[in-house]
Design an enzyme around this catalytic site. Structure first.
Site, PDB file in Angstrom:
ATOM      1  N   GLY A  69      -2.784   1.242  -4.477  1.00 18.56           N
ATOM      2  CA  GLY A  69      -1.942   1.891  -5.476  1.00 18.56           C
ATOM      3  C   GLY A  69      -1.931   1.175  -6.821  1.00 18.56           C
ATOM      4  N   ASN A 149       9.976   4.909  -4.905  1.00 20.72           N
ATOM      5  CA  ASN A 149       9.834   4.026  -3.747  1.00 20.72           C
ATOM      6  C   ASN A 149      11.152   3.399  -3.301  1.00 20.72           C
ATOM      7  OD1 ASN A 149       9.036   2.912  -6.413  1.00 20.72           O
ATOM      8  ND2 ASN A 149       9.240   0.956  -5.356  1.00 20.72           N
ATOM      9  N   GLN A 177       4.125   6.855  -2.576  1.00 19.80           N
ATOM     10  CA  GLN A 177       5.139   7.057  -1.530  1.00 19.80           C
ATOM     11  C   GLN A 177       5.152   8.490  -1.008  1.00 19.80           C
ATOM     12  OE1 GLN A 177       7.026   4.782  -0.043  1.00 19.80           O
ATOM     13  NE2 GLN A 177       6.386   3.082  -1.339  1.00 19.80           N
ATOM     14  N   SER A 197      -2.247   5.071  -1.720  1.00 18.25           N
ATOM     15  CA  SER A 197      -2.552   3.777  -1.116  1.00 18.25           C
ATOM     16  C   SER A 197      -2.494   3.884   0.405  1.00 18.25           C
ATOM     17  CB  SER A 197      -1.507   2.764  -1.618  1.00 18.25           C
ATOM     18  OG  SER A 197      -1.669   1.539  -0.958  1.00 18.25           O
ATOM     19  N   ALA A 198      -3.591   3.493   1.072  1.00 21.95           N
ATOM     20  CA  ALA A 198      -3.719   3.734   2.523  1.00 21.95           C
ATOM     21  C   ALA A 198      -2.676   3.020   3.377  1.00 21.95           C
ATOM     22  CB  ALA A 198      -5.120   3.343   2.981  1.00 21.95           C
ATOM     23  N   HIS A 199      -2.240   1.828   2.959  1.00 19.40           N
ATOM     24  CA  HIS A 199      -1.320   1.095   3.852  1.00 19.40           C
ATOM     25  C   HIS A 199       0.082   1.707   3.899  1.00 19.40           C
ATOM     26  CE1 HIS A 199       1.134  -1.623   1.093  1.00 19.40           C
ATOM     27  NE2 HIS A 199       0.214  -1.216   0.255  1.00 19.40           N
ATOM     28  N   THR A 235     -19.070  -3.312  -4.225  1.00 22.01           N
ATOM     29  CA  THR A 235     -19.407  -2.808  -2.891  1.00 22.01           C
ATOM     30  C   THR A 235     -18.165  -2.212  -2.239  1.00 22.01           C
ATOM     31  OG1 THR A 235     -21.115  -4.473  -2.712  1.00 22.01           O
ATOM     32  CG2 THR A 235     -20.388  -3.459  -0.646  1.00 22.01           C
ATOM     33  N   CYS A 323       8.270  -5.400  -3.832  1.00 18.16           N
ATOM     34  CA  CYS A 323       7.854  -6.234  -4.951  1.00 18.16           C
ATOM     35  C   CYS A 323       9.033  -6.832  -5.697  1.00 18.16           C
ATOM     36  CB  CYS A 323       6.980  -5.437  -5.900  1.00 18.16           C
ATOM     37  SG  CYS A 323       5.732  -4.541  -5.003  1.00 18.16           S
TER      38      CYS A 323
HETATM   39  N1  PLP Z   1       3.338   2.654  -6.536  1.00 23.79           N
HETATM   40  C1  PLP Z   1       4.376   2.812  -5.693  1.00 23.79           C
HETATM   41  C2  PLP Z   1       5.337   3.939  -5.920  1.00 23.79           C
HETATM   42  C3  PLP Z   1       4.566   1.934  -4.624  1.00 23.79           C
HETATM   43  O1  PLP Z   1       5.607   2.092  -3.804  1.00 23.79           O
HETATM   44  C4  PLP Z   1       3.641   0.868  -4.447  1.00 23.79           C
HETATM   45  C5  PLP Z   1       3.840  -0.122  -3.382  1.00 23.79           C
HETATM   46  O2  PLP Z   1       4.931  -0.367  -2.919  1.00 23.79           O
HETATM   47  C6  PLP Z   1       2.555   0.763  -5.342  1.00 23.79           C
HETATM   48  C7  PLP Z   1       2.445   1.671  -6.364  1.00 23.79           C
HETATM   49  C8  PLP Z   1       1.528  -0.310  -5.179  1.00 23.79           C
HETATM   50  O3  PLP Z   1       0.650   0.008  -4.136  1.00 23.79           O
HETATM   51  P1  PLP Z   1      -0.293  -1.105  -3.460  1.00 23.79           P
HETATM   52  O4  PLP Z   1       0.596  -1.914  -2.591  1.00 23.79           O
HETATM   53  O5  PLP Z   1      -1.293  -0.326  -2.677  1.00 23.79           O
HETATM   54  O6  PLP Z   1      -0.912  -1.868  -4.566  1.00 23.79           O
END
Ligand code: PLP
Length: 379
Positions: A69, A149, A177, A197-199, A235, A323
């Site tokens: 992300g 988020n 999200q 974002s895959a995770h 890669t 974060c």
């Molecule tokens: N954007 C949003 C709304 C998110 O919630 C997050 C991660 O919590 C990100 C971006 C960042 O994603 P990544 O952890 O894949 O860098």
């Protein structure tokens, strides 16, 4: 352990792990090679491009693999700002974006761009009227997150898309999200760029994608080889991409059922918290909200203290986004929503997923009640 921090990250789905494993040892080729062993890898990741494109009604050529992300947001904003700088230098975003967008905008301001940060109301919604008012001749990009988020509020994306399209402005949305938790159609919603974002949807960390509508060409973000049409060199993370494809397949197949299950569990949790604990406030929208998100403030306590006590009970929660956790000056999202100091201080975020159970909810409510009472007694 009871894991209730699924907005921070999710566990890798067993089917995803199974799909990824052969790409570490048996199928380890570099997709840029021209022999068959390598082209098989290239074909496999191109199939993932098709799966992702279909999930948002885009074309496979419009899907670019990234490291997640943060990278997708950086590329969308910086890439488009650079590419469009001849037309103008004005960008519109909101005050409740993830730091991957906010801090990129602050960087762009230092580079001479002008950024407008839209206000939100007490539920976390931007105002379409304010957005319309802020659009200028030199506006080159609107970046508004699909869903927040911290509080789960889902923004009026279709209407924002309409406004952007009518004014001929590129519209980017951070759907990290929202993707696979709500329906997304980039055509119907007039979305020009979308980050995921895959995770966050049971894939592996360090993998994601950026959708870029074919007629938009943001500047190259990563210079180097010819991967991703030469726009994002390096890669490819083949196991991660393969896993992401499997996570999308599983996510699409389960989405409706899983949303109903998770929403019911979340509503049960909210109902009991609101009815059994005094002086509790729901943060964010009650209805236009991600199914798994619950964010509540308890008056007269520190959310961080509650989080630590729950951790001792084996329950993982968050007091904001992953974060901002540990940063005590309060959430920029709750501040932008105009919440008072008491609510800022006492916030707790719980984010559920289909792996959670009703039995867990009963234990969690019991522990929250007990810990809130203990903390309030100390005050
Ligand atoms: N954007 C949003 C709304 C998110 O919630 C997050 C991660 O919590 C990100 C971006 C960042 O994603 P990544 O952890 O894949 O860098």
């Amino acid at each position: 352990m009871i894991y209730l921090d699924n907005a921070a990250t999710t566990s890798v789905h067993p089917k995803v792990l199974k799909a990824m494993l052969p790409y570490f040892d048996k199928k380890y080729s570099n997709p840029s090679g021209i022999y068959e062993f390598a082209t098989a890898g290239k074909n496999a990741i191109n199939e993932v491009r098709e799966v992702i494109a279909k999930s948002i009604n885009a074309k496979p050529s419009e899907i670019y693999f990234t490291s997640g992300g943060t990278e997708s947001d950086n590329w969308a904003l910086i890439g488009m700002a650079r590419a469009m700088s001849d037309k103008g230098k004005h960008i519109i975003t909101s005050k409740i974006e993830h730091h991957a967008v906010i801090n990129t905008c602050l960087y762009l301001e230092k580079m001479g761009y002008d950024v407008t940060y839209l206000d939100v109301d007490e539920e976390g919604f931007i105002s379409l009227r304010q957005l319309e008012r802020e659009i200028r001749k030199d506006t080159i990009l609107i970046s508004i997150m699909f869903a927040n988020n911290e509080v789960g509020t889902i923004e009026p994306i279709k209407k924002i898309g309409e406004l952007a399209r009518r004014n001929n402005i590129c519209f980017h949305t951070d759907a990290v999200q929202a993707y696979l938790h709500t329906d997304i159609d980039v055509e119907k919603m007039n979305i020009d760029m979308l980050s995921a974002s895959a995770h966050k949807f049971r894939g592996a960390k360090g993998t994601g994608f950026l959708y870029i509508r074919d007629n938009f060409v943001p500047d190259i973000f990563m210079h180097g080889g010819k991967q991703e049409k030469g726009r994002r060199a390096g890669t490819e993370n083949v196991p991660g991409i393969i896993g992401m494809g499997e996570a999308v397949k599983v996510g699409i197949a389960d989405m409706q059922k899983s949303n109903v299950y998770v929403r019911n569990m979340r509503d049960y949790l909210l109902y009991r918290i609101e009815h059994e604990i005094p002086d509790v406030y729901l943060n964010g929208a009650r209805h236009m909200r991600l199914p798994g998100n619950l964010n509540v403030s308890f008056s007269n306590i520190e959310g961080e203290s509650l989080l630590i006590m729950l951790d001792m009970d084996g329950i993982c929660t968050s007091s904001g986004s992953a974060c901002t956790a540990g940063v005590s000056n309060g959430s920029h999202v709750l501040k932008a929503m105009g919440l008072d100091k008491e609510r800022l201080k006492g916030a707790l975020r719980i984010t559920l997923d289909a792996e959670n159970t009703m039995e867990e909810m009963d234990y969690v409510i019991w522990r929250i009640k007990k810990n809130v009472a203990t903390l309030r007694d100390k005050e």
